[in-house]
Design a protein around this motif. Structure first.
Motif, PDB file in Angstrom:
ATOM      1  N   SER A  60       0.826  -1.206   0.000  1.00 52.56           N
ATOM      2  CA  SER A  60       0.000   0.000   0.000  1.00 52.56           C
ATOM      3  C   SER A  60       0.862   1.258   0.000  1.00 52.56           C
ATOM      4  CB  SER A  60      -0.930  -0.018   1.216  1.00 52.56           C
ATOM      5  OG  SER A  60      -1.749   1.128   1.242  1.00 52.56           O
ATOM      6  N   LYS A 115       2.585   1.697  -3.406  1.00 53.61           N
ATOM      7  CA  LYS A 115       1.592   1.962  -4.461  1.00 53.61           C
ATOM      8  C   LYS A 115       0.652   3.090  -4.043  1.00 53.61           C
ATOM      9  CE  LYS A 115       2.867  -1.525  -7.087  1.00 53.61           C
ATOM     10  NZ  LYS A 115       3.410  -1.342  -8.458  1.00 53.61           N
ATOM     11  N   LYS A 116       1.170   4.057  -3.307  1.00 53.02           N
ATOM     12  CA  LYS A 116       0.343   5.142  -2.790  1.00 53.02           C
ATOM     13  C   LYS A 116      -0.410   5.859  -3.900  1.00 53.02           C
ATOM     14  CE  LYS A 116       0.594   9.437  -0.117  1.00 53.02           C
ATOM     15  NZ  LYS A 116       1.501  10.411   0.552  1.00 53.02           N
ATOM     16  N   GLY A 117      -1.722   6.031  -3.660  1.00 53.07           N
ATOM     17  CA  GLY A 117      -2.556   6.739  -4.614  1.00 53.07           C
ATOM     18  C   GLY A 117      -3.170   5.874  -5.687  1.00 53.07           C
ATOM     19  N   THR A 118      -2.774   4.600  -5.779  1.00 49.09           N
ATOM     20  CA  THR A 118      -3.330   3.707  -6.791  1.00 49.09           C
ATOM     21  C   THR A 118      -4.575   3.005  -6.251  1.00 49.09           C
ATOM     22  OG1 THR A 118      -1.974   1.828  -6.082  1.00 49.09           O
ATOM     23  CG2 THR A 118      -1.014   3.351  -7.686  1.00 49.09           C
ATOM     24  N   TRP A 119      -5.228   2.238  -7.106  1.00 50.39           N
ATOM     25  CA  TRP A 119      -6.427   1.519  -6.682  1.00 50.39           C
ATOM     26  C   TRP A 119      -6.096   0.439  -5.647  1.00 50.39           C
ATOM     27  CZ3 TRP A 119      -6.899  -3.724  -7.273  1.00 50.39           C
ATOM     28  CH2 TRP A 119      -6.000  -4.353  -8.139  1.00 50.39           C
ATOM     29  N   ASP A 140      -3.794   0.719  -3.261  1.00 46.47           N
ATOM     30  CA  ASP A 140      -3.697   1.441  -1.996  1.00 46.47           C
ATOM     31  C   ASP A 140      -5.083   1.767  -1.456  1.00 46.47           C
ATOM     32  OD1 ASP A 140      -2.675   2.954   0.153  1.00 46.47           O
ATOM     33  OD2 ASP A 140      -2.770   4.787  -1.027  1.00 46.47           O
ATOM     34  N   THR A 141      -5.962   2.256  -2.313  1.00 44.41           N
ATOM     35  CA  THR A 141      -7.315   2.617  -1.882  1.00 44.41           C
ATOM     36  C   THR A 141      -8.087   1.401  -1.383  1.00 44.41           C
ATOM     37  OG1 THR A 141      -7.345   4.409  -3.517  1.00 44.41           O
ATOM     38  CG2 THR A 141      -9.463   3.710  -2.608  1.00 44.41           C
ATOM     39  N   THR A 166       5.493   5.525   3.456  1.00 41.20           N
ATOM     40  CA  THR A 166       5.331   6.757   2.672  1.00 41.20           C
ATOM     41  C   THR A 166       6.189   7.895   3.220  1.00 41.20           C
ATOM     42  OG1 THR A 166       3.372   7.283   4.022  1.00 41.20           O
ATOM     43  CG2 THR A 166       3.005   6.179   1.917  1.00 41.20           C
TER      44      THR A 166
END
Length: 309
Positions: free
Chosen positions: A120, A123-127, A129-130, A199
């Motif tokens: 997560s 891959k911050k900001g990607t689907w 992560d969400t 992050t």
């Protein structure tokens, strides 16, 4: 390094003494007279009351009672319950079950939580992560007993892949589902904590410098990001082991597991103050021990502590 460990050990002594004093006062005196509490509405002769108070040192001043209790605990003597059975026997029979349950929960939350948190964070900001953040938030929002009953009904009643009640057959296989239920909320916290650390460290100066020098992406993650990001995660996991053993009372009741949680639950129902005090005291000792181990891991993860003078 040695001075660091010694200082931590000295800090644990007043914490242990203060915690045991609070536990002793609340267990024996929060509900009134403990001798009357175990008898309920049954009449009890003054002679028998005096004998019980003398046996459990309740005829002495509170501070003297506590000092006698601490002295016995230091020698490994937890006394005898109101039912006449040595408390150490009750703990010895139940502790291994709860310990295995807590270890399964810690392994689950550590492995899956850190892996999911690293993914997560990177891959911050990607689907991805969400999705992981939404799953963790859902797990945190749902109470543990709800997750336990749903898992028990779905996997035990409907599908029949796991036993509905563990009972006294607390084998490793039978404890997998209860261990998952016990550690699922902590898994969500480990995931979110790891993601936040990843992050933050990923944008640090030393990480950018390592990348600029041509170090591979894998090398940057393993040597510079992961090691520095795990310090707060290790802190949480170490403290959580003691919390999981205390919180096992709910999970053990759901799956009918005969562990420390079950012993503590029965002792509360029967107003067995000596058993309550001893069980919670052991949990405090485990909590302090795990925190000491965490402090030692700090020296491994953080060179500033390892090389400090």
């Amino acid at each position: 390094m040695i001075w660091y460990i010694g200082r931590r050990l000295l800090q644990m002594i007043p914490v242990f003494l203060g915690a045991t004093l609070l536990i002793y006062v609340m267990a024996f005196y929060a509900g009134g007279d403990p001798i009357q509490a175990i008898m309920g509405d049954k009449p009890l002769s003054p002679a028998v009351q005096d004998q019980l108070r003398s046996q459990y040192n309740l005829d002495k001043p509170l501070i003297v009672q506590w000092l006698i209790y601490v002295g016995k605990v230091v020698r490994g003597d937890f006394g005898v319950g109101f039912n006449g059975r040595p408390i150490i026997e009750q703990i010895r029979d139940a502790f291994p079950v709860t310990f295995r349950l807590a270890i399964i929960a810690v392994v689950f939350e550590t492995v899956l939580g850190i892996v999911a948190g690293v993914i997560s964070g990177l891959k911050k900001g990607t689907w991805i992560d969400t999705t992981l953040l939404m799953v963790s938030l859902l797990v945190i929002a749902v109470p543990t007993f709800v997750i336990g009953f749903v898992a028990q009904f779905t996997l035990g009643v409907k599908l029949g892949v796991v036993p509905v009640n563990v009972g006294r057959d607390a084998s490793l296989q039978n404890l997998l589902l209860p261990g998952f239920v016990l550690g699922v909320v902590s898994f969500a916290y480990v995931l979110r904590l790891t993601r936040t650390s990843i992050t933050e460290v990923a944008t640090a100066d030393h990480v950018r410098t390592a990348t600029a020098k041509g170090l591979s992406r894998t090398g940057v993650i393993s040597k510079h990001i992961m090691r520095n990001s795990l310090i707060p995660v290790v802190t949480f996991i170490g403290a959580d082991l003691g919390s999981l053993m205390g919180g096992a009372i709910v999970t053990e009741r759901i799956f009918n597991i005969h562990g420390i949680g079950s012993v503590l639950y029965q002792a509360i129902n029967k107003s067995e103050s000596p058993v309550i005090v001893s069980v919670v005291t052991i949990m405090v000792m485990i909590f302090l021990l795990t925190n000491l181990i965490v402090d030692l891991l700090y020296a491994v993860l953080d060179p500033r502590i390892r090389h400090a003078k």
